[in-house]
Motif scaffolding. Structure first.
Motif, PDB file in Angstrom:
ATOM      1  N   ALA A 164       1.003  -1.340   0.075  1.00  0.00           N
ATOM      2  CA  ALA A 164       0.036   0.037   0.019  1.00  0.00           C
ATOM      3  C   ALA A 164       0.923   1.354  -0.063  1.00  0.00           C
ATOM      4  N   THR A 194      -2.041   1.151   8.935  1.00  0.00           N
ATOM      5  CA  THR A 194      -1.859   1.842   7.671  1.00  0.00           C
ATOM      6  C   THR A 194      -2.823   1.177   6.695  1.00  0.00           C
ATOM      7  N   THR A 200      -5.571   3.064   4.290  1.00  0.00           N
ATOM      8  CA  THR A 200      -5.493   2.779   2.705  1.00  0.00           C
ATOM      9  C   THR A 200      -6.859   2.560   2.138  1.00  0.00           C
TER      10      THR A 200
END
Length: 318
Positions: free
Chosen positions: A138, A212, A216
């Motif tokens: 990502a 994270t 994303t």
């Protein structure tokens, strides 16, 4: 985690086989223990079936890619743990019901603790690797698509299996047999501090990589549907953090003698292994549910759901 996954079975076995033929170990309410044991065995059986299907599908029905190598190894580790813990719980079921167990059986069950501890440790490390791989894909999609080493997945999996073997070996051969001593040896304390630090580091890495991925997913969902594999990894990590981490951290209380009651110690053991069984059994069902999502309805067949989930690797790489 040595303090819960290897100490308690050996403690119970030692107390049960004291040469008198009587069960001298004091355990909690019999009905509660039998309920927990039977429920854990049911979860373990369902998990074995689910992980077996994932192993068969990824091993023989779909072309392997960067992420499915990790998923396949994780399914093997979970299957190994669930088979071993099911046998241990069957032994506990017999023990709670007063069934006499031979010395050979107790020795075999004690050795089986090595197997399920090995599988559980490997599963934790592999789940962390999967989460970090998705995080890298990502954050650095171009590097992940074109510059990532071709055999990175296989190499990382081999290293993580070796790490699990090392940790399990240290726990077994250095700390085994110290649970009934008033003072734990210095080498065992060093091993415990190493495994505890490693466990906490794994938790931190999981949380950071999962956050994270969540960010994303939210960003991608504004433009298009987020990859199913990202969602599956986040859910798997959440299940691990909720089901396993609190129970495992209770082992700190036991190690530092904050809790000394035998009844509470055995209760912690059963709760911890129940939570671990839930964690290892949940992943195949998470794959199926996330892979079959279509307008929030689970309508896809099993093989189609898994194929949709794991083919996202090639879809999101671009």
């Amino acid at each position: 985690m040595e303090e819960l996954s290897t100490v308690f079975p050996n403690t119970i076995i030692t107390e049960r086989s004291n040469g008198t033929g009587e069960n001298s170990f004091v355990y909690p309410n019999k009905k509660i223990m039998l309920t927990i044991i039977l429920f854990s065995m049911l979860i373990s059986l369902l998990g074995m079936v689910g992980n077996g299907i994932v192993i068969w599908f990824l091993g023989f029905r779909i072309k392997r890619n960067k992420c499915t190598v990790y998923i396949l190894n994780l399914a093997v580790a979970d299957f190994l743990f669930l088979v071993s813990i099911a046998v241990v719980f069957w032994f506990m079921f017999c023990m709670v019901n007063g069934v006499k167990v031979s010395l050979t059986d107790t020795n075999n069950i004690g050795q089986l603790g090595i197997v399920y501890n090995f599988g559980f440790n490997a599963g934790i490390y592999l789940l962390t690797a999967i989460s970090m791989e998705r995080c890298l894909s990502a954050l650095y999609p171009i590097w992940y698509q074109y510059r990532r080493p071709k055999h990175q997945s296989a190499i990382v999996c081999a290293l993580l299996w070796a790490l699990s073997c090392l940790v399990t070996g240290l726990e077994q051969f250095i700390c085994n047999g110290t649970e009934n001593q008033e003072a734990v040896s210095e080498p065992c304390t060093a091993v415990y501090l190493f495994t505890s630090t490693l466990f906490l580091a794994v938790i931190v890495l999981m949380i950071l990589s999962s956050l994270t991925l969540v960010i994303t997913i939210q960003r991608i969902s504004e433009q298009c549907r987020p990859p199913r594999l990202y969602i599956a990894v986040v859910v798997s990590v959440m299940v691990f953090l909720i089901s396993v981490v609190p129970a495992r951290l209770l082992g700190l209380l036991l190690y530092f003698k904050c809790v000394s009651s035998n009844v509470l110690m055995v209760t912690f053991f059963f709760i911890t292994e129940l939570c671990s069984s839930v964690n290892c059994a949940a992943n195949p069902f998470i794959y199926f549910l996330v892979g079959s999502l279509r307008q929030w309805r689970c309508t896809a067949p099993l093989h189609e759901a898994l194929h949709k989930l794991f083919k996202d690797e090639t879809e999101t790489s671009g």
